[in-house]
Design an enzyme around this catalytic site. Structure first.
Site, mmCIF file in Angstrom:
data_model
loop_
_atom_site.group_PDB
_atom_site.id
_atom_site.type_symbol
_atom_site.label_atom_id
_atom_site.label_comp_id
_atom_site.label_asym_id
_atom_site.label_seq_id
_atom_site.Cartn_x
_atom_site.Cartn_y
_atom_site.Cartn_z
ATOM 1 N N GLU A 672 31.871 59.152 12.386
ATOM 2 C CA GLU A 672 32.684 59.529 11.230
ATOM 3 C C GLU A 672 34.105 59.054 11.438
ATOM 4 O OE1 GLU A 672 35.730 61.276 9.157
ATOM 5 O OE2 GLU A 672 35.385 61.921 11.209
ATOM 6 N N HIS A 701 30.626 64.051 2.600
ATOM 7 C CA HIS A 701 30.828 65.481 2.374
ATOM 8 C C HIS A 701 31.687 65.744 1.144
ATOM 9 C CE1 HIS A 701 29.510 65.313 6.563
ATOM 10 N NE2 HIS A 701 29.033 66.518 6.356
#
Length: 760
Positions: A672, A701
């Site tokens: 990430e 997300h």
């Protein structure tokens, strides 16, 4: 008399009512008033469920996470929020910071970049990272907490507000420029002092103020900051209970004892040996709260043994002794009474949040009134503890013999990466900046319904297989149309990346309603790892083979690694975690080798939780990393050079363990970086990472769709640190929680970004 209390309660509800109501609000299916009504009902229910305690936490309820709540309470709101058109509604702004937008269909002009997300200490809970810069200013916004205090008092609750301490709050945050976070402390203390005055005006007596950074190895400046904060705040009329948890105090022990507060809570699950010294060092006017029930795992407490340890402490401390769970019960499911399908033996070994509070109550009654008044409860508990220790279901000598036969050679690839890389490039013939995804595609309502019907016996095995194959076919078709380079099968058959594998391994049990919050509305249901682990049969080969039969593009086999399965399960506590992890490694190794035999030449072994399991103290890191990396290597490295091993890690600050990650020797790692603006890649300025890497360019997300330009910019930043021939382009995590109408345009942009990079 012993006082009982709780540090925090699960906020999601027995049936995940909070999750569903928040998501309904995001879809504009309910009004904000309806959402607030549901939240109020949940709080009332939770306070009633804790009624046996002397003090009940208030302020532990949150619509997303408690750190973000604190940011709004102290007025620390990202500046970018002020630039949007619709900036009046506080709750909507709160959700914008959490996830980029308040509503699924919100106009782009009302969207912002979501706040960075990372793990809460060494748990699987995530929080939104506070942001600081030269313009940071604090101002108290206490209405949410004050309203909840008033609400609880109206219901007759003996309230104990719970807030994150000022020093921990600063520690958890990130400076976006050269701002010294500690330079902000004086102004932040003023806000806390004002908050305490407002709470005192409501009639509150005790406030729990959490400073879990006291269990870390703190620089001297941060130790001084703790001293300063609490000496400045000691004039408050309130009584402060300073709460620490998740570890030992060690060199911070005297500091914690000396701070001018009225009580100290410690986690005796992790720091029992420090209790005697704390009792000696604490001034006589201070209470000591002992966290004697494990707030992070689901095994029953051995009440007889705990009482034997507590009785002499009680004789010495008397009313100065408080009892509580070790930490907030946020990390465990709500109520074991809901679990009617669990095996009766295994069920008898467990305690969820409400049962843990019962344990606290039993211990307190035994100390206050004598053991005779709780004799039946103690006997029942002792029977369960004995049953678990003696159970033949827990121990498998064949598994232990195989584990004992592990050799160092099992963890080594045949050739070094440089040689493997040449072989793999010739086989796969991928372009520069090859594109792939992390594994899962959206789990539609149809997929979930088919899974529910199959488990309920309302859908035959053949019909279920056809339904899943149809979804795999769809995923392959979508990837063909997107022109991705390396495909995945989409994982429609998987309920969860850990539970799916646990269901096919020995030594696991599963709850129906054992949900815990991971972040925001995202809940997970950790499987219960109670015994020795083995793999009776192949778990993924049939699905991956079917997917590969539909395309000529390389298909990744998708597995969850042993460390992540360990860290995302409720793990047995009767043997070292390292031993359990090696058992898992052998089981997943068998699956890796079966995939290779089936002709799958790219295999991803996700270790999303590797960093999460890292001990909080650096002095303990090496031991953990040694066995964690060993477990991964045993899992992955039995394959031929032609087989390309990928791994994935998400939402973790892993710069400080990059050498250990390199030692895993995966051919490609995906990570990430999108929310952190590639800051996680700073480590590569100094560390020469030898293998391939895919820095995530798409924040899955958030429902926001990243632009081509933003992804090109992120990859250009990455290419300044890592050779282009070793870079991959991918999202930062799996796509199961997103919708297809979000995923497709985002992946179209991702492929275009790769094409632009190749054209440069």
């Amino acid at each position: 008399m012993v006082t009982t209390h709780n540090l925090g309660f699960p906020r999601i509800g027995k049936k995940r009512e909070l999750k569903f109501s928040v998501e309904n609000y995001w879809r504009r299916e309910i009004t904000q008033d309806a959402l607030l009504d549901i939240a109020g009902h949940l709080r009332q229910q939770h306070w009633q469920q804790q009624a046996m305690l002397d003090l009940i936490p208030v302020g532990d309820f949150s619509f997303y996470d408690q750190v973000l709540d604190t940011s709004f309470m102290v007025g620390n709101i990202p500046e970018r929020l002020h630039n949007i058109d619709d900036n009046e509604n506080e709750l909507d702004n709160y959700f914008r910071v959490a996830r980029g937008r308040a509503f699924a269909t919100e106009a782009e002009c009302s969207c912002i970049q979501a706040g960075e997300m990372t793990k809460w200490f060494d748990t699987n809970y995530h929080y939104i990272v506070p942001e600081f810069d030269k313009n940071t200013a604090f101002s108290l916004n206490s209405q949410r907490l004050l309203d909840q205090v008033a609400e609880a008092k109206q219901q007759g609750v003996s309230v104990k507000p719970v807030i994150i301490g000022p020093v921990t709050y600063l520690w958890l945050g990130k400076a976006k420029d050269d701002t010294d976070k500690l330079a902000l402390l004086d102004d932040l203390i003023l806000v806390y002092a004002q908050l305490f005055r407002e709470l005192e005006a409501t009639g509150v007596e005790w406030v729990q103020i959490d400073e879990p950074i006291l269990v870390l190895e703190l620089p001297q400046a941060w130790q001084h900051a703790l001293n300063k904060a609490y000496y400045d705040l000691q004039r408050t009329p309130l009584k402060l209970l300073l709460a620490t948890y998740f570890g030992q105090l060690q060199e911070n022990l005297k500091l914690a004892c000396d701070l001018p507060v009225d009580g100290l809570h410690i986690d005796t699950i992790n720091a029992q040996e420090e209790v005697a010294k704390i009792i000696d060092w604490l001034p006589q006017y201070k209470i000591i709260s002992l966290g004697v029930v494990n707030g992070r795992n689901i095994w029953k407490t051995d009440l007889t043994a705990t009482l034997a340890w507590l009785k002499p402490l009680h004789e010495r401390l008397q009313e100065r002794l408080w009892l509580a769970p070790s930490c907030s019960l946020l990390h465990v499911p709500v109520d074991l009474a809901n679990e009617q399908k669990l095996d009766s033996d295994i069920r008898s070994w467990l305690a969820f949040a409400l049962q843990k509070l019962d344990e606290i109550n039993i211990l307190a009654r035994a100390l206050n009134e004598g053991e005779a008044v709780v004799a039946n409860a103690l006997e029942e508990n002792a029977t369960a503890i004995k049953s678990r220790k003696a159970s033949m279901r827990v121990h498998d000598h064949v598994v232990k013999e195989r584990q004992a036969a592990i050799t160092d050679a099992m963890g080594n690839r045949q050739s070094a990466f440089a040689q493997r890389e040449k072989i793999q490039k010739a086989i796969f013939n991928l372009p520069l900046y090859p594109t792939t995804t992390i594994g899962s595609f959206p789990q539609t309502s149809e997929i979930r319904q088919a899974r529910r019907d199959f488990k309920a016996g309302e859908l035959s095995a053949d019909a279920y297989q056809l339904a899943m194959q149809a979804e795999i076919k769809r995923c392959v078709h979508e990837q063909e149309s997107l022109d991705l380079d390396v495909f995945v099968h989409g994982e429609p058959e998987r309920n969860d990346m850990v539970e799916y594998f646990g269901e096919q391994l020995t030594g696991y049990a599963f709850s129906q309603f054992g949900w815990v919050q991971s972040y925001g509305s995202r809940c997970v249901k950790p499987p219960i790892l109670y015994g020795d682990i083995s793999r009776p049969h192949a778990m993924t080969v049939e699905w991956i083979n079917y997917a590969q039969s539909l395309t000529d593009k390389p298909m990744k086999g998708m597995l969850t690694g042993p460390v992540t399965i360990l860290n995302w399960s409720f793990v047995r506590d009767d043997q070292p975690r390292a031993e359990t992890c090696l058992q898992l490694a052998l089981a997943i190794r068998d699956e890796v080798l079966d995939l290779e035999k089936a002709g799958i030449r790219i295999i991803q072994i996700d270790e999303a939780a590797l960093r999460e399991g890292l001990p909080l103290r650096k002095a303990q890191w090496k031991t953990y990393l040694d066995w964690a990396v060993k477990a991964f290597r045993i899992t992955a490295n039995g394959v031929a050079d032609e087989t390309q091993i990928h791994t994935h890690m998400c939402y973790s600050e892993f710069n400080d363990i990059i050498a250990a990650i390199a030692a895993m020797d995966a051919d490609v790692i995906t990570i990430e970086t999108s929310r952190s603006d590639m800051e996680l890649l700073d480590v590569f300025d100094e560390f020469h990472y030898p293998n391939g890497i895919g820095p995530g360019v798409y924040d899955i997300h958030s429902p926001n769709i990243p632009s081509v330009d933003s992804m090109v910019t992120l990859m250009k930043q990455a290419s300044q640190r890592i050779p282009a021939e070793r870079l991959w382009v991918n999202p930062d995590c799996g796509l199961k929680t997103r919708q297809w109408d979000e995923v497709k345009p985002a992946l179209v942009n991702m492929v275009r970004a790769s094409q632009q990079l190749n054209a440069l």
